[in-house]
Design a protein around this motif. Structure first.
Motif, PDB file in Angstrom:
ATOM      1  N   LEU A 191      62.512  35.579  48.830  1.00  0.00           N
ATOM      2  CA  LEU A 191      63.315  34.910  46.926  1.00  0.00           C
ATOM      3  C   LEU A 191      62.205  35.937  46.244  1.00  0.00           C
ATOM      4  CD1 LEU A 191      64.327  33.990  45.225  1.00  0.00           C
ATOM      5  CD2 LEU A 191      63.290  31.738  45.546  1.00  0.00           C
ATOM      6  N   THR A 192      60.525  36.098  46.693  1.00  0.00           N
ATOM      7  CA  THR A 192      59.743  37.336  45.803  1.00  0.00           C
ATOM      8  C   THR A 192      60.695  37.752  45.882  1.00  0.00           C
ATOM      9  OG1 THR A 192      58.366  35.366  46.004  1.00  0.00           O
ATOM     10  CG2 THR A 192      57.719  37.211  45.169  1.00  0.00           C
ATOM     11  N   VAL A 193      60.842  39.409  46.359  1.00  0.00           N
ATOM     12  CA  VAL A 193      61.235  40.680  46.493  1.00  0.00           C
ATOM     13  C   VAL A 193      62.102  40.642  45.725  1.00  0.00           C
ATOM     14  CG1 VAL A 193      61.423  42.127  47.877  1.00  0.00           C
ATOM     15  CG2 VAL A 193      59.429  40.958  48.787  1.00  0.00           C
ATOM     16  N   GLN A 194      63.651  39.251  46.114  1.00  0.00           N
ATOM     17  CA  GLN A 194      64.736  39.742  45.831  1.00  0.00           C
ATOM     18  C   GLN A 194      64.270  39.376  44.351  1.00  0.00           C
ATOM     19  OE1 GLN A 194      67.638  39.875  47.351  1.00  0.00           O
ATOM     20  NE2 GLN A 194      69.179  39.952  45.548  1.00  0.00           N
ATOM     21  N   ALA A 195      64.119  38.595  43.318  1.00  0.00           N
ATOM     22  CA  ALA A 195      63.460  38.777  41.993  1.00  0.00           C
ATOM     23  C   ALA A 195      62.942  39.843  41.136  1.00  0.00           C
ATOM     24  CB  ALA A 195      63.010  37.746  41.820  1.00  0.00           C
ATOM     25  N   ALA A 196      62.260  40.230  42.365  1.00  0.00           N
ATOM     26  CA  ALA A 196      61.870  41.363  41.602  1.00  0.00           C
ATOM     27  C   ALA A 196      63.008  42.986  41.088  1.00  0.00           C
ATOM     28  CB  ALA A 196      60.925  42.022  42.606  1.00  0.00           C
ATOM     29  N   VAL A 197      63.383  43.264  42.781  1.00  0.00           N
ATOM     30  CA  VAL A 197      63.901  44.184  42.921  1.00  0.00           C
ATOM     31  C   VAL A 197      65.430  43.737  41.940  1.00  0.00           C
ATOM     32  CG1 VAL A 197      66.146  44.368  44.255  1.00  0.00           C
ATOM     33  CG2 VAL A 197      63.749  44.283  45.537  1.00  0.00           C
ATOM     34  N   GLU A 198      65.615  42.856  41.800  1.00  0.00           N
ATOM     35  CA  GLU A 198      67.000  42.400  40.542  1.00  0.00           C
ATOM     36  C   GLU A 198      66.041  43.091  38.841  1.00  0.00           C
ATOM     37  OE1 GLU A 198      68.603  39.250  40.937  1.00  0.00           O
ATOM     38  OE2 GLU A 198      69.070  38.665  42.719  1.00  0.00           O
TER      39      GLU A 198
END
Length: 594
Positions: free
Chosen positions: A238-245
């Motif tokens: 979730l943390t990586v997903q939010a950063a990528v988006e």
């Protein structure tokens, strides 16, 4: 019972002898018979009264018990019975790889009406129109005063709205419990999750079913009562997903792109750590699909999975790696790059003049179409098809997203020699960013095929070998050179040894041909290149970099900087510490002591 005769002969004869009146005997016996009949009737009446008294006592006792039970229970709204099969309303949660909630359930209520029970239907309609401005007051009045027995008003209402309807005080307005799907992170991972809605509905429950993404692809698993409270764990972080988006959205705006996609994959397991597509949407309030125009313009369109594009020069590493694997060339083999390369009426040109010859490595570094096409001619059509098929570039991606089933790569109807040449540099074949990420992972992880998955894996699953470990290593080294001295110089991220390949492909027109000023820009990367852990693919739709005097659309100016920023943000979150190289020693003399 023995019946006594009224005129017994013996007594009559005796009475006549004595001079008595025989009629007196008859009257006496008749009186006795009537008295006996009265006694029997009285006994039967007393028995009936006793039985009736017992029945009334039992009835009053049952009524008293029911009244006691009602007095001790909590008050509840009357419910209309739902016919048909039982509705299964339970649905498992969805979490990321670390157990953080991505999708869960929330208890709410629906609102319906039973007009026959309504006291003031017109007043109720007007009050509802004030509470729910989207309702038509006149239509409600017609429905409430018509012949209908049951009317759905709202499938889902908030606690505040429920209290407001309570305050109307209308007995014909009733509530049904609902279990709705809640996505607490809003738009984050919206294209992966997809969304859910109501299937079969009754007044006391509703069936929650997936409508897109992993919610629909894994619908049977999520609705399985046997799972109990076990959530479905995805491979996403979730943390990586939010950063990528966040980075992708900023890059899309900075590069004036129409859309963007990113896929971050573990090269050893095929797990998707992050998958983003922009524009996106909020699955809590999923928009309606487009009914006309280009489906790709809808925020529901998953560019990373559904979007099949010509991905340009990112394919060149496949031709070079296959040539090395089959011992047709080595990295130092010199290839004729004089142009244009003519085949019939077709001419293949390079972006600029790279000279008359280049080594295989420099063909990749400088991104020569002519050199790659000549390698493809050595390989041949059948062997090229077989190799690309092993990499998963010729069929739909086997991932747990419902959109992937219909996203098959677009292949030439006649895979001729000219198709072999153009496909080697990414033209004449279309695939999704997910396809490209899977192929790069299979080629660069040591040469083992991976299967993309959105579900968390406990251990790597080694697939069949695609290329040897040595070929895989050489491919990574060539991609590293693209960043250090080639077209992807903006892709360098200190400490992470990024390797990758740019791809800029003209965007096809719907009516045929290609736009002159619209491209699909892609950067496919692996990091760290010497010990591969992750593959990242970033694709921008119609980007234009406008910081200079002239607009620039190539991937080196558009997709590469965005991908570099994604790696810079995501790598530490993935637990990758930067490899810091010690500075060179100056002014120090090394002495050896024996």
């Amino acid at each position: 019972m023995t019946r006594t005769p009224l005129r017994p002969l013996a007594r009559i004869l005796a009475a006549r002898k004595e001079g008595e009146n025989p009629d007196a005997i008859e009257r006496e016996n008749l009186a006795r018979r009537h008295e006996a009949a009265r006694d029997g009737q009285r006994e039967r009446a007393e028995g009936r009264l006793l039985v009736l008294g017992v029945v009334f006592l039992c009835a009053f006792f049952m009524v008293a018990l029911k009244m006691t039970a009602l007095a001790a229970s909590d008050p509840a709204e009357p419910r209309a019975a739902a016919s048909g099969a039982q509705i299964v309303a339970t649905r498992a949660d969805i979490t990321d790889r670390n157990g953080r909630i991505l999708a869960t359930n929330l208890t709410t209520h629906s609102l319906y009406a039973q007009p026959p029970q309504m006291i003031e239907p017109v007043r109720a309609a007007r009050a509802l129109a004030r509470i729910f401005p989207d309702l038509d007051e006149e239509r409600l009045i017609r429905q409430f005063t018509g012949e209908r027995k049951f009317i759905w008003i709202k499938r889902r209402i908030s606690p505040e709205q429920q209290q407001a309807v309570f305050d109307i005080g209308e007995p014909g307005l009733l509530f049904g419990p609902r279990e709705m799907r809640l996505y607490p992170n809003g738009k984050v991972a919206s294209h992966v999750l997809g969304g859910a809605g109501f299937g079969r509905e009754g007044v006391s429950s509703a069936e929650v079913v997936g409508v897109a993404g992993v919610e629909k692809a894994m619908d049977d698993v999520l609705r399985d009562p046997g799972r109990g409270d076990v959530p479905l764990a995805l491979s996403l972080d979730l943390t990586v997903q939010a950063a990528v988006e966040r980075v992708l959205e900023g890059g899309m705006r900075l590069m004036n792109a129409k859309g963007a996609a990113a896929v971050l994959m573990d090269v050893h397991t095929g797990e998707i750590v992050s998958l983003a597509s922009l524009p996106d949407f909020d699955p809590n309030d999923r928009p309606r699909p487009l009914t006309s125009g280009d489906p790709g313009d809808s925020p529901l369109f998953n560019r990373a999975v559904q979007g099949v594009y010509e991905l340009g020069s990112t394919y060149k590493i496949f031709a070079a790696a296959q040539g090395i694997e089959e011992r047709l060339v080595s990295r130092s083999t010199v290839i004729d790059t004089r142009g244009p390369l003519t085949w019939g009426r077709h001419k293949i040109r390079d972006f600029r003049n790279y000279g008359s010859e280049l080594s295989v490595e420099d063909i990749i570094v400088k991104s020569s179409n002519i050199g790659t096409a000549r390698i493809a001619m050595m390989i041949g059509t059948e062997r090229q098809q077989d190799f690309l098929g092993q990499l998963g570039l010729l069929e739909a991606a086997p991932i747990e997203l419902i959109e992937a089933t219909g996203a098959r790569p677009l292949l030439p109807p006649n895979w001729s020699e000219i198709s072999t040449m153009t496909i080697s540099y990414g033209h004449g074949i279309s695939a999704s960013p997910l396809h490209l990420a899977t192929a790069y992972a299979s080629l660069l992880n040591g040469g083992r095929k991976v299967t993309p998955t959105i579900l968390r894996q406990d251990a790597p699953t080694l697939g069949p070998r695609v290329v040897s470990e040595d070929t895989s290593r050489q491919a990574r080294e060539m991609l590293r050179a693209v960043v250090t001295r080639g077209t992807a110089s903006f892709g360098e991220v200190p400490g992470y040894r990024v390797g990758g390949k740019t791809g800029t492909a003209d965007k096809p027109r719907p009516q045929g041909g290609y736009y002159e000023d619209k491209v699909i820009a892609t950067f496919a990367t692996v990091f760290p290149a010497d010990d591969p852990r992750y593959v990242l693919v970033v694709t921008l739709d119609e980007p234009v970099e406008t910081s200079g005097t002239e607009p620039r659309r190539t991937a080196g100016w558009t997709a590469v900087p965005v991908a570099a920023e994604v790696i810079r943000r995501a790598a530490p979150l993935l637990g990758l510490a930067p490899a810091v190289e010690p500075p060179a020693l100056t002014g120090v003399t090394l002495a050896r002591s024996d």
